[in-house]
Design an enzyme around this catalytic site. Structure first.
Site, mmCIF file in Angstrom:
data_model
loop_
_atom_site.group_PDB
_atom_site.id
_atom_site.type_symbol
_atom_site.label_atom_id
_atom_site.label_comp_id
_atom_site.label_asym_id
_atom_site.label_seq_id
_atom_site.Cartn_x
_atom_site.Cartn_y
_atom_site.Cartn_z
ATOM 1 N N HIS A 62 0.864 -1.184 0.000
ATOM 2 C CA HIS A 62 0.000 0.000 0.000
ATOM 3 C C HIS A 62 0.903 1.237 0.000
ATOM 4 O O HIS A 62 2.036 1.184 0.497
ATOM 5 C CB HIS A 62 -0.833 -0.049 1.282
ATOM 6 C CG HIS A 62 -1.873 1.011 1.414
ATOM 7 N ND1 HIS A 62 -1.582 2.273 1.856
ATOM 8 C CD2 HIS A 62 -3.202 0.996 1.166
ATOM 9 C CE1 HIS A 62 -2.687 3.003 1.884
ATOM 10 N NE2 HIS A 62 -3.697 2.244 1.467
ATOM 11 N N LYS A 102 -10.469 -0.502 10.547
ATOM 12 C CA LYS A 102 -10.676 -1.688 9.714
ATOM 13 C C LYS A 102 -11.000 -2.908 10.563
ATOM 14 O O LYS A 102 -11.160 -3.999 10.044
ATOM 15 C CB LYS A 102 -9.424 -1.979 8.885
ATOM 16 C CG LYS A 102 -9.107 -0.925 7.816
ATOM 17 C CD LYS A 102 -7.922 -1.377 6.992
ATOM 18 C CE LYS A 102 -7.202 -0.264 6.291
ATOM 19 N NZ LYS A 102 -7.945 0.325 5.203
ATOM 20 N N ASP A 130 3.324 -4.192 7.947
ATOM 21 C CA ASP A 130 2.113 -3.393 7.778
ATOM 22 C C ASP A 130 0.944 -4.334 8.058
ATOM 23 O O ASP A 130 0.598 -5.183 7.238
ATOM 24 C CB ASP A 130 2.067 -2.844 6.348
ATOM 25 C CG ASP A 130 0.726 -2.198 6.025
ATOM 26 O OD1 ASP A 130 -0.166 -2.200 6.903
ATOM 27 O OD2 ASP A 130 0.565 -1.712 4.892
ATOM 28 N N CYS A 137 -4.920 2.440 -3.617
ATOM 29 C CA CYS A 137 -3.700 3.007 -3.009
ATOM 30 C C CYS A 137 -2.524 2.035 -3.129
ATOM 31 O O CYS A 137 -1.717 1.897 -2.189
ATOM 32 C CB CYS A 137 -3.924 3.384 -1.545
ATOM 33 S SG CYS A 137 -5.199 4.621 -1.349
ATOM 34 N N GLN A 168 -4.256 -4.876 7.152
ATOM 35 C CA GLN A 168 -5.238 -5.896 6.771
ATOM 36 C C GLN A 168 -5.082 -7.173 7.598
ATOM 37 O O GLN A 168 -6.048 -7.896 7.817
ATOM 38 C CB GLN A 168 -5.105 -6.250 5.269
ATOM 39 C CG GLN A 168 -5.341 -5.074 4.321
ATOM 40 C CD GLN A 168 -6.786 -4.554 4.337
ATOM 41 O OE1 GLN A 168 -7.721 -5.228 4.777
ATOM 42 N NE2 GLN A 168 -6.970 -3.328 3.869
HETATM 43 N N1 C6P Z 1 -6.293 0.453 2.823
HETATM 44 C C1 C6P Z 1 -8.122 0.067 1.295
HETATM 45 O O1 C6P Z 1 -9.215 0.328 0.799
HETATM 46 P P1 C6P Z 1 -5.124 3.834 6.910
HETATM 47 O O2 C6P Z 1 -5.703 4.555 5.734
HETATM 48 O O3 C6P Z 1 -3.972 4.579 7.532
HETATM 49 O O4 C6P Z 1 -6.139 3.414 7.904
HETATM 50 O O5 C6P Z 1 -4.534 2.460 6.353
HETATM 51 C C2 C6P Z 1 -3.555 2.490 5.358
HETATM 52 C C3 C6P Z 1 -3.307 1.120 4.827
HETATM 53 C C4 C6P Z 1 -2.059 0.562 4.994
HETATM 54 N N2 C6P Z 1 -1.783 -0.688 4.572
HETATM 55 C C5 C6P Z 1 -2.696 -1.445 3.975
HETATM 56 C C6 C6P Z 1 -2.344 -2.831 3.555
HETATM 57 C C7 C6P Z 1 -3.988 -0.940 3.772
HETATM 58 O O6 C6P Z 1 -4.903 -1.702 3.188
HETATM 59 C C8 C6P Z 1 -4.295 0.380 4.187
HETATM 60 C C9 C6P Z 1 -5.635 0.985 3.913
HETATM 61 C C10 C6P Z 1 -7.631 0.868 2.472
HETATM 62 O O7 C6P Z 1 -7.441 -0.856 0.882
HETATM 63 C C11 C6P Z 1 -7.785 2.341 2.234
HETATM 64 S S1 C6P Z 1 -6.708 2.938 0.956
#
Ligand code: C6P
Length: 411
Positions: free
Chosen positions: A122, A225, A199, A365, A202
């Site tokens: 991401h 999430k 990271d 993203c 997920q």
């Molecule tokens: N992915 C998706 O629709 P934030 O936005 O900080 O809560 O999470 C960022 C992020 C980092 N790593 C991974 C693997 C992610 O999936 C995400 C967030 C969302 O896939 C929003 S772009």
């Protein structure tokens, strides 16, 4: 197993009808829905015990502080961290990864060093490294994927050498669903003396994570999430490493003392929590952790797997549909991205919405990943504890509608 009827009853939003249809919410990888238990925990603080934390010498402030630190403890237990001090509250997974990149990267990397990550990351695990590489002169290197959408660890063996100081990989891809072998990556990273950031944006919502056996040195994730509110995330780190790390932000509460020309820091985790923290959100996350723990993370994973398996089977029957991600449910999470020949992903998502099916469309993203797959956009369905096979059926039926509207069925 999950009692999905009981679980669904806890999520008021699932009663909504969208465009006159039953809501099939299939976008939890972007952000999950919230159970009443989380909404109530936050409302309770605002209604009954609201005051700034770690500041007041009065009852309300004590109560709020206690609830905030109790939330930290819940997260520590959830991750099996060795102490509450290893839990740093941040604004999000993005903020957690940036905190690590700035706090650790800026002070430990220099020209000649390497940052090793993967093409399936991401942007939150790529862009901070672009910035840190620019500041320090370190070089960014990538691990690639196999044809089966797995991380090509074998092909990346020669990229692990003593120049690599940090390895930063996702525990579960938000596009492919791929869950790389974190333990194996940790072994390779540690053999060359690198630290490993996972990271977990997920991974943590969807699988049991025990930081004492995971192998990572740092783990970042978001509350929103995993049934919690927005505005709260976590950076877990090994205590000794957190202690050796510089704060990335300065301000109130993160100091031991401040003089005119210098200051020194409070103990971990507070030295990383400058300013008024999102404590009501942290308390909401604590309630989310209680909720998930009551279900059991093994059951969450199993439930995701079953739905993913069913969805992979049913989607295989949709003409012109190709899935980007492992074809089976082994080491795979419940994010299924696909391309429907002849229909742009945004059109697919718009038509699905007309049918009450909420999915994400776009680059998710993860632009470097989509580019490497030869795509600019895809459609993604993702599952969580409140989804049922009926949601998958609604998705497949709505894809049939999209195909008919675009004249892809028939002669
Ligand atoms: N992915 C998706 O629709 P934030 O936005 O900080 O809560 O999470 C960022 C992020 C980092 N790593 C991974 C693997 C992610 O999936 C995400 C967030 C969302 O896939 C929003 S772009």
């Amino acid at each position: 197993m999950i009692d999905t009827d009981a679980v669904r009853g806890d999520f008021p939003i699932l009663e909504r009808r969208i465009n006159g249809r039953r809501l099939a919410f299939l976008d939890s990888a972007a952000s999950s829905q919230k159970p009443v238990q989380v909404l109530d925990a936050m409302a309770d603080i605002y209604r009954n015990s609201y005051a700034n934390v770690h500041r007041g010498a009065y009852t309300l402030s004590h109560e709020a502080t206690e609830a905030y630190e109790e939330a930290r403890h819940k997260v520590a237990v959830f991750l099996n961290a060795t102490s509450d001090e290893e839990i740093v509250f941040t604004r999000s997974a993005t903020a957690a990864m940036n905190l690590f990149a700035y706090g650790w990267g800026l002070n430990n990397l220099k020209s000649g060093d390497r940052i090793l990550t993967s093409v399936m990351e991401h942007h939150a695990n790529i862009v901070p490294w672009h910035i840190i590489a620019r500041h320090t002169g370190a070089e960014l290197r990538y691990m690639e994927l196999t044809d089966g959408f797995r991380l090509d660890l074998e092909g990346a063996q020669d990229r692990f050498d003593e120049r690599v100081k940090v390895v930063a990989v996702s525990g579960m891809s938000n596009v492919l669903g791929t869950m790389p072998p974190v333990g194996e990556i940790a072994r390779l990273a540690h053999e060359v003396g690198a630290v490993l950031l996972v990271d977990g944006a997920q991974l943590v919502p969807h699988a049991p994570v025990d930081v004492q056996t995971l192998g990572a040195d740092f783990l970042g994730f978001s509350g929103h999430k995993m049934l919690g509110p927005t505005g709260i995330g976590v950076l877990w780190g090994r205590r000794a490493l957190l202690e050796s790390m510089e704060p990335a932000e300065g301000g109130g509460e993160m100091i031991r003392d401040v003089r005119l020309y210098e200051s020194d820091w409070a103990e971990v985790p507070h030295k990383f929590e400058a300013g008024t923290p999102p404590f009501v959100e942290a308390i909401g996350l604590g309630a989310a952790v209680d909720y998930l723990s009551a279900i059991g993370m093994d059951n969450v994973l199993q439930h995701d797997r079953e739905l993913t398996g069913y969805a992979l089977e049913r989607l295989a029957g949709v003409p012109g549909l190709s899935i980007q991600g492992p074809a089976d449910t082994v080491d795979r999470g419940g994010a299924i991205s696909f391309d429907l020949t002849g229909i742009h992903a945004h059109d697919v998502a718009t038509i699905l919405d007309q049918e009450g099916v909420a999915v994400r469309a776009g680059h998710h993203c993860a632009k470097p990943l989509l580019r490497s797959l030869g795509l600019t956009a895809s459609t993604r369905a993702s599952f969580y504890v409140y989804n049922v096979p009926e949601d998958v059926d609604a998705l497949v039926d709505a894809l049939g509608v999209a195909r008919r509207i675009f004249g892809l069925d028939g002669p």
